[in-house]
Design a protein around this motif. Structure first.
Motif, PDB file in Angstrom:
ATOM      1  N   PRO A  44      -7.791   1.548  -7.533  1.00  0.00           N
ATOM      2  CA  PRO A  44      -6.825   0.458  -7.393  1.00  0.00           C
ATOM      3  C   PRO A  44      -6.750  -0.086  -5.970  1.00  0.00           C
ATOM      4  O   PRO A  44      -7.072   0.594  -5.011  1.00  0.00           O
ATOM      5  CB  PRO A  44      -5.500   1.103  -7.795  1.00  0.00           C
ATOM      6  CG  PRO A  44      -5.682   2.544  -7.484  1.00  0.00           C
ATOM      7  CD  PRO A  44      -7.137   2.828  -7.758  1.00  0.00           C
ATOM      8  N   ARG A  45      -6.310  -1.320  -5.879  1.00  0.00           N
ATOM      9  CA  ARG A  45      -6.058  -1.928  -4.578  1.00  0.00           C
ATOM     10  C   ARG A  45      -4.645  -1.546  -4.162  1.00  0.00           C
ATOM     11  O   ARG A  45      -3.774  -1.331  -4.985  1.00  0.00           O
ATOM     12  CB  ARG A  45      -6.236  -3.431  -4.667  1.00  0.00           C
ATOM     13  CG  ARG A  45      -7.702  -3.783  -4.923  1.00  0.00           C
ATOM     14  CD  ARG A  45      -7.879  -5.229  -5.144  1.00  0.00           C
ATOM     15  NE  ARG A  45      -8.821  -6.030  -4.431  1.00  0.00           N
ATOM     16  CZ  ARG A  45      -9.747  -5.734  -3.576  1.00  0.00           C
ATOM     17  NH1 ARG A  45      -9.918  -4.516  -3.207  1.00  0.00           N
ATOM     18  NH2 ARG A  45     -10.545  -6.613  -3.046  1.00  0.00           N
ATOM     19  N   MET A  46      -4.409  -1.443  -2.857  1.00  0.00           N
ATOM     20  CA  MET A  46      -3.123  -0.973  -2.354  1.00  0.00           C
ATOM     21  C   MET A  46      -2.592  -1.899  -1.278  1.00  0.00           C
ATOM     22  O   MET A  46      -3.346  -2.552  -0.578  1.00  0.00           O
ATOM     23  CB  MET A  46      -3.282   0.425  -1.745  1.00  0.00           C
ATOM     24  CG  MET A  46      -3.800   1.453  -2.697  1.00  0.00           C
ATOM     25  SD  MET A  46      -4.037   3.027  -1.889  1.00  0.00           S
ATOM     26  CE  MET A  46      -2.378   3.422  -1.419  1.00  0.00           C
ATOM     27  N   GLY A  47      -1.297  -1.900  -1.133  1.00  0.00           N
ATOM     28  CA  GLY A  47      -0.668  -2.621  -0.034  1.00  0.00           C
ATOM     29  C   GLY A  47      -0.465  -4.093  -0.315  1.00  0.00           C
ATOM     30  O   GLY A  47      -0.823  -4.606  -1.347  1.00  0.00           O
ATOM     31  N   THR A  48       0.152  -4.764   0.651  1.00  0.00           N
ATOM     32  CA  THR A  48       0.398  -6.197   0.548  1.00  0.00           C
ATOM     33  C   THR A  48      -0.142  -6.844   1.804  1.00  0.00           C
ATOM     34  O   THR A  48       0.308  -6.502   2.893  1.00  0.00           O
ATOM     35  CB  THR A  48       1.910  -6.466   0.429  1.00  0.00           C
ATOM     36  OG1 THR A  48       2.396  -5.712  -0.671  1.00  0.00           O
ATOM     37  CG2 THR A  48       2.201  -7.908   0.197  1.00  0.00           C
ATOM     38  N   PRO A  49      -1.060  -7.766   1.766  1.00  0.00           N
ATOM     39  CA  PRO A  49      -1.749  -8.188   0.547  1.00  0.00           C
ATOM     40  C   PRO A  49      -2.670  -7.075   0.045  1.00  0.00           C
ATOM     41  O   PRO A  49      -3.042  -6.193   0.796  1.00  0.00           O
ATOM     42  CB  PRO A  49      -2.566  -9.398   0.991  1.00  0.00           C
ATOM     43  CG  PRO A  49      -2.804  -9.175   2.447  1.00  0.00           C
ATOM     44  CD  PRO A  49      -1.589  -8.424   2.955  1.00  0.00           C
ATOM     45  N   SER A  50      -3.021  -7.148  -1.223  1.00  0.00           N
ATOM     46  CA  SER A  50      -3.849  -6.099  -1.829  1.00  0.00           C
ATOM     47  C   SER A  50      -5.169  -5.964  -1.099  1.00  0.00           C
ATOM     48  O   SER A  50      -5.842  -6.941  -0.794  1.00  0.00           O
ATOM     49  CB  SER A  50      -4.119  -6.415  -3.299  1.00  0.00           C
ATOM     50  OG  SER A  50      -2.935  -6.297  -4.034  1.00  0.00           O
ATOM     51  N   ARG A  51      -5.508  -4.755  -0.791  1.00  0.00           N
ATOM     52  CA  ARG A  51      -6.789  -4.451  -0.147  1.00  0.00           C
ATOM     53  C   ARG A  51      -7.300  -3.148  -0.723  1.00  0.00           C
ATOM     54  O   ARG A  51      -6.527  -2.379  -1.299  1.00  0.00           O
ATOM     55  CB  ARG A  51      -6.620  -4.379   1.361  1.00  0.00           C
ATOM     56  CG  ARG A  51      -5.695  -3.288   1.820  1.00  0.00           C
ATOM     57  CD  ARG A  51      -5.465  -3.374   3.334  1.00  0.00           C
ATOM     58  NE  ARG A  51      -4.763  -2.256   3.852  1.00  0.00           N
ATOM     59  CZ  ARG A  51      -3.446  -2.057   3.745  1.00  0.00           C
ATOM     60  NH1 ARG A  51      -2.703  -2.902   3.109  1.00  0.00           N
ATOM     61  NH2 ARG A  51      -2.883  -0.990   4.265  1.00  0.00           N
ATOM     62  N   PRO A  52      -8.592  -2.894  -0.593  1.00  0.00           N
ATOM     63  CA  PRO A  52      -9.131  -1.641  -1.140  1.00  0.00           C
ATOM     64  C   PRO A  52      -8.422  -0.418  -0.566  1.00  0.00           C
ATOM     65  O   PRO A  52      -7.947  -0.442   0.573  1.00  0.00           O
ATOM     66  CB  PRO A  52     -10.594  -1.672  -0.712  1.00  0.00           C
ATOM     67  CG  PRO A  52     -10.892  -3.117  -0.470  1.00  0.00           C
ATOM     68  CD  PRO A  52      -9.607  -3.717   0.037  1.00  0.00           C
ATOM     69  N   ALA A  53      -8.337   0.624  -1.366  1.00  0.00           N
ATOM     70  CA  ALA A  53      -7.754   1.878  -0.890  1.00  0.00           C
ATOM     71  C   ALA A  53      -8.528   2.352   0.333  1.00  0.00           C
ATOM     72  O   ALA A  53      -9.738   2.186   0.409  1.00  0.00           O
ATOM     73  CB  ALA A  53      -7.810   2.926  -1.999  1.00  0.00           C
TER      74      ALA A  53
END
Length: 72
Positions: A44-53
């Motif tokens: 899954p992508r994580m954080g804001t904005p979405s970025r790779p783990a």
């Protein structure tokens, strides 16, 4: 250290979904996907904005190896 939990085996293209723990990082929503050329890992992508783990190439390779070994 890599550990898998909440493994949900499935039929078809998605072989399994699971939560991966890589070191201190928990990654819910991972999936092992079956393709013609072999298995592929979806993280899954994580954080804001979405970025790779935030995993290194070595961690990703080891996570894929563990998932393939566990799901079979």
């Amino acid at each position: 250290m890599i550990a898998l939990s909440n493994v949900n085996r499935m039929g078809g293209r998605v072989a399994a979904t699971f939560t991966a723990k890589v070191g201190d990082l928990a990654l819910p929503g991972c999936a092992l996907i079956r393709r013609d050329g072999g298995d592929t890992l979806s993280v899954p992508r994580m954080g804001t904005p979405s970025r790779p783990a935030p995993l290194t190439a070595v961690q990703l390779a080891e996570l894929e190896r563990v998932a393939v070994e566990m799901v079979g």
